[in-house]
Design a protein around this motif. Structure first.
Motif, mmCIF file in Angstrom:
data_model
loop_
_atom_site.group_PDB
_atom_site.id
_atom_site.type_symbol
_atom_site.label_atom_id
_atom_site.label_comp_id
_atom_site.label_asym_id
_atom_site.label_seq_id
_atom_site.Cartn_x
_atom_site.Cartn_y
_atom_site.Cartn_z
ATOM 1 N N TRP A 113 0.826 -1.209 0.000
ATOM 2 C CA TRP A 113 0.000 0.000 0.000
ATOM 3 C C TRP A 113 0.860 1.259 0.000
ATOM 4 O O TRP A 113 0.626 2.188 -0.761
ATOM 5 N N MET A 114 1.887 1.285 0.860
ATOM 6 C CA MET A 114 2.766 2.446 0.941
ATOM 7 C C MET A 114 3.444 2.694 -0.403
ATOM 8 O O MET A 114 3.506 3.829 -0.889
ATOM 9 N N ALA A 115 3.968 1.626 -1.018
ATOM 10 C CA ALA A 115 4.643 1.774 -2.306
ATOM 11 C C ALA A 115 3.682 2.291 -3.372
ATOM 12 O O ALA A 115 4.036 3.150 -4.187
ATOM 13 N N ARG A 116 2.453 1.763 -3.369
ATOM 14 C CA ARG A 116 1.469 2.195 -4.360
ATOM 15 C C ARG A 116 1.110 3.672 -4.184
ATOM 16 O O ARG A 116 0.979 4.422 -5.151
ATOM 17 N N GLU A 117 0.956 4.125 -2.937
ATOM 18 C CA GLU A 117 0.616 5.515 -2.676
ATOM 19 C C GLU A 117 1.743 6.462 -3.113
ATOM 20 O O GLU A 117 1.503 7.553 -3.616
ATOM 21 N N ILE A 118 2.984 6.028 -2.908
ATOM 22 C CA ILE A 118 4.130 6.856 -3.282
ATOM 23 C C ILE A 118 4.358 6.817 -4.785
ATOM 24 O O ILE A 118 4.763 7.807 -5.401
ATOM 25 N N GLY A 119 4.072 5.655 -5.399
ATOM 26 C CA GLY A 119 4.255 5.536 -6.834
ATOM 27 C C GLY A 119 5.451 4.708 -7.233
ATOM 28 O O GLY A 119 6.017 4.905 -8.315
ATOM 29 N N VAL A 120 5.863 3.763 -6.382
ATOM 30 C CA VAL A 120 6.979 2.882 -6.714
ATOM 31 C C VAL A 120 6.440 1.448 -6.770
ATOM 32 O O VAL A 120 5.410 1.139 -6.174
ATOM 33 N N PRO A 121 7.100 0.549 -7.507
ATOM 34 C CA PRO A 121 6.609 -0.819 -7.628
ATOM 35 C C PRO A 121 6.845 -1.621 -6.350
ATOM 36 O O PRO A 121 7.778 -1.345 -5.594
ATOM 37 N N TRP A 122 5.987 -2.596 -6.098
ATOM 38 C CA TRP A 122 6.181 -3.536 -4.996
ATOM 39 C C TRP A 122 5.833 -4.944 -5.493
ATOM 40 O O TRP A 122 4.797 -5.127 -6.105
ATOM 41 N N PRO A 123 6.714 -5.917 -5.251
ATOM 42 C CA PRO A 123 8.006 -5.819 -4.578
ATOM 43 C C PRO A 123 8.973 -4.887 -5.313
ATOM 44 O O PRO A 123 8.880 -4.745 -6.528
ATOM 45 N N LEU A 124 9.879 -4.290 -4.562
ATOM 46 C CA LEU A 124 10.813 -3.333 -5.150
ATOM 47 C C LEU A 124 11.695 -4.012 -6.188
ATOM 48 O O LEU A 124 12.206 -5.106 -5.960
ATOM 49 N N THR A 125 11.853 -3.365 -7.301
ATOM 50 C CA THR A 125 12.696 -3.911 -8.361
ATOM 51 C C THR A 125 14.145 -3.486 -8.144
ATOM 52 O O THR A 125 14.431 -2.514 -7.442
ATOM 53 N N LYS A 126 15.044 -4.217 -8.770
ATOM 54 C CA LYS A 126 16.462 -3.900 -8.661
ATOM 55 C C LYS A 126 16.733 -2.520 -9.267
ATOM 56 O O LYS A 126 16.266 -2.203 -10.353
ATOM 57 N N GLY A 127 17.455 -1.703 -8.530
ATOM 58 C CA GLY A 127 17.776 -0.365 -9.002
ATOM 59 C C GLY A 127 16.645 0.632 -8.849
ATOM 60 O O GLY A 127 16.659 1.691 -9.484
ATOM 61 N N TRP A 128 15.655 0.329 -7.984
ATOM 62 C CA TRP A 128 14.503 1.229 -7.852
ATOM 63 C C TRP A 128 14.908 2.590 -7.310
ATOM 64 O O TRP A 128 14.292 3.598 -7.636
ATOM 65 N N ARG A 129 15.962 2.650 -6.494
ATOM 66 C CA ARG A 129 16.391 3.937 -5.944
ATOM 67 C C ARG A 129 16.811 4.909 -7.038
ATOM 68 O O ARG A 129 16.497 6.098 -6.985
ATOM 69 N N GLN A 130 17.550 4.403 -8.015
ATOM 70 C CA GLN A 130 17.983 5.270 -9.098
ATOM 71 C C GLN A 130 16.797 5.726 -9.954
ATOM 72 O O GLN A 130 16.736 6.864 -10.420
ATOM 73 N N GLN A 131 15.823 4.858 -10.129
ATOM 74 C CA GLN A 131 14.688 5.174 -10.977
ATOM 75 C C GLN A 131 13.690 6.099 -10.288
ATOM 76 O O GLN A 131 13.060 6.931 -10.933
ATOM 77 N N TRP A 132 13.559 5.956 -8.976
ATOM 78 C CA TRP A 132 12.508 6.684 -8.273
ATOM 79 C C TRP A 132 13.069 7.695 -7.273
ATOM 80 O O TRP A 132 12.395 8.081 -6.331
ATOM 81 N N ARG A 133 14.295 8.119 -7.449
ATOM 82 C CA ARG A 133 14.879 9.094 -6.524
ATOM 83 C C ARG A 133 14.297 10.473 -6.837
ATOM 84 O O ARG A 133 14.740 11.161 -7.748
ATOM 85 N N ARG A 134 13.305 10.891 -6.073
ATOM 86 C CA ARG A 134 12.642 12.166 -6.266
ATOM 87 C C ARG A 134 12.658 12.957 -4.963
ATOM 88 O O ARG A 134 12.617 12.365 -3.879
ATOM 89 N N PRO A 135 12.667 14.288 -5.039
ATOM 90 C CA PRO A 135 12.770 15.095 -3.811
ATOM 91 C C PRO A 135 11.631 14.854 -2.831
ATOM 92 O O PRO A 135 11.827 14.955 -1.620
ATOM 93 N N TRP A 136 10.436 14.527 -3.366
ATOM 94 C CA TRP A 136 9.287 14.401 -2.473
ATOM 95 C C TRP A 136 9.086 13.000 -1.928
ATOM 96 O O TRP A 136 8.183 12.761 -1.126
ATOM 97 N N LEU A 137 9.914 12.028 -2.342
ATOM 98 C CA LEU A 137 9.672 10.631 -2.005
ATOM 99 C C LEU A 137 9.668 10.392 -0.496
ATOM 100 O O LEU A 137 8.713 9.866 0.070
ATOM 101 N N GLU A 138 10.735 10.800 0.177
ATOM 102 C CA GLU A 138 10.828 10.552 1.616
ATOM 103 C C GLU A 138 9.803 11.364 2.398
ATOM 104 O O GLU A 138 9.201 10.868 3.355
ATOM 105 N N ALA A 139 9.571 12.598 1.975
ATOM 106 C CA ALA A 139 8.602 13.434 2.677
ATOM 107 C C ALA A 139 7.201 12.842 2.573
ATOM 108 O O ALA A 139 6.445 12.821 3.542
ATOM 109 N N ARG A 140 6.844 12.351 1.396
ATOM 110 C CA ARG A 140 5.512 11.769 1.219
ATOM 111 C C ARG A 140 5.361 10.493 2.040
ATOM 112 O O ARG A 140 4.307 10.246 2.631
ATOM 113 N N ALA A 141 6.400 9.682 2.080
ATOM 114 C CA ALA A 141 6.345 8.451 2.878
ATOM 115 C C ALA A 141 6.149 8.778 4.355
ATOM 116 O O ALA A 141 5.401 8.102 5.063
ATOM 117 N N THR A 142 6.822 9.825 4.838
ATOM 118 C CA THR A 142 6.681 10.222 6.241
ATOM 119 C C THR A 142 5.257 10.654 6.540
ATOM 120 O O THR A 142 4.683 10.293 7.573
#
Length: 201
Positions: A113-142
């Motif tokens: 659910w958390m991944a879907r709300e943020i907009g990243v795939p689950w289960p996390l794919t290899k290299g997801w950090r490089q693909q989804w590194r956005r300024p709002w990612l951590e703030a939105r998760a918090t």
């Protein structure tokens, strides 16, 4: 003899239970001073004593309705049982505690659910950090983590109602203060931001 362990629901697994002495063989109740005995399964010592009695002499319905698999595993090393009984039940204990080969379980589906709300795939794919590194990612998760509602509940717009917060309206459906702050702060000016953050606290 069962082929696997099972769960006894709470609070039944910690309930007070009783047994009429005649449901057991005569040699079991020969030393009993009362017709009916009672055990408090919330007391570990009494629970182990009752489990020992049932595994050796209990009828199947009594065993199935009282012996919880997890609590049995916890008590197993301390239980005083004849070797024949221990040998009979040991495979069930081993099967329940064996390492699991399937992918790790997602408790309550919350990671997905958390991944879907943020907009990243689950289960996390290899290299997801490089693909989804956005300024709002951590703030939105918090902000999402602070919400006080179960992720399995539907929160479509049709279920939401406007809630005024110091002249600011935001959509809400049984929201808690922190969620009101999280939703509203995306749409207000800096002057109102401090007020909404106070609501979130």
């Amino acid at each position: 003899m069962p082929d696997r362990l099972w769960s006894v629901p709470i609070p039944e697994c910690f309930a007070r239970v009783q047994a009429w002495k005649y449901v057991f063989p005569a040699e079991v109740y020969a030393s009993w001073s009362e017709e009916i005995r009672t055990w408090d399964l919330s007391n570990e010592t009494e629970r182990v004593d009752f489990y020992e009695l049932l595994l050796q002499h209990g009828a199947a319905p009594m065993v199935e309705g009282s012996v919880d698999g997890v609590l049995l595993i916890q008590a197993w090393p301390r239980m005083n049982l004849p070797e024949a009984i221990r040998t009979r039940w040991q495979p069930l204990i081993d099967a329940a505690t064996a390492p699991q080969n399937p992918p790790p379980h997602d408790p309550g589906g919350f990671n997905a659910w958390m991944a879907r709300e943020i907009g990243v795939p689950w289960p996390l794919t290899k290299g997801w950090r490089q693909q989804w590194r956005r300024p709002w990612l951590e703030a939105r998760a918090t902000r999402l983590h602070g919400r006080c509602w179960w992720p399995r509940r539907s929160r479509t717009a049709s279920h939401m109602r406007p809630v005024p917060v110091d002249a600011v309206e935001c959509l809400s459906s049984c929201v808690c203060g922190s969620e009101v702050g999280a939703v509203a702060t995306e749409h207000v000016d800096p002057l109102s931001l401090g007020v909404l953050q106070g609501v979130g606290d």
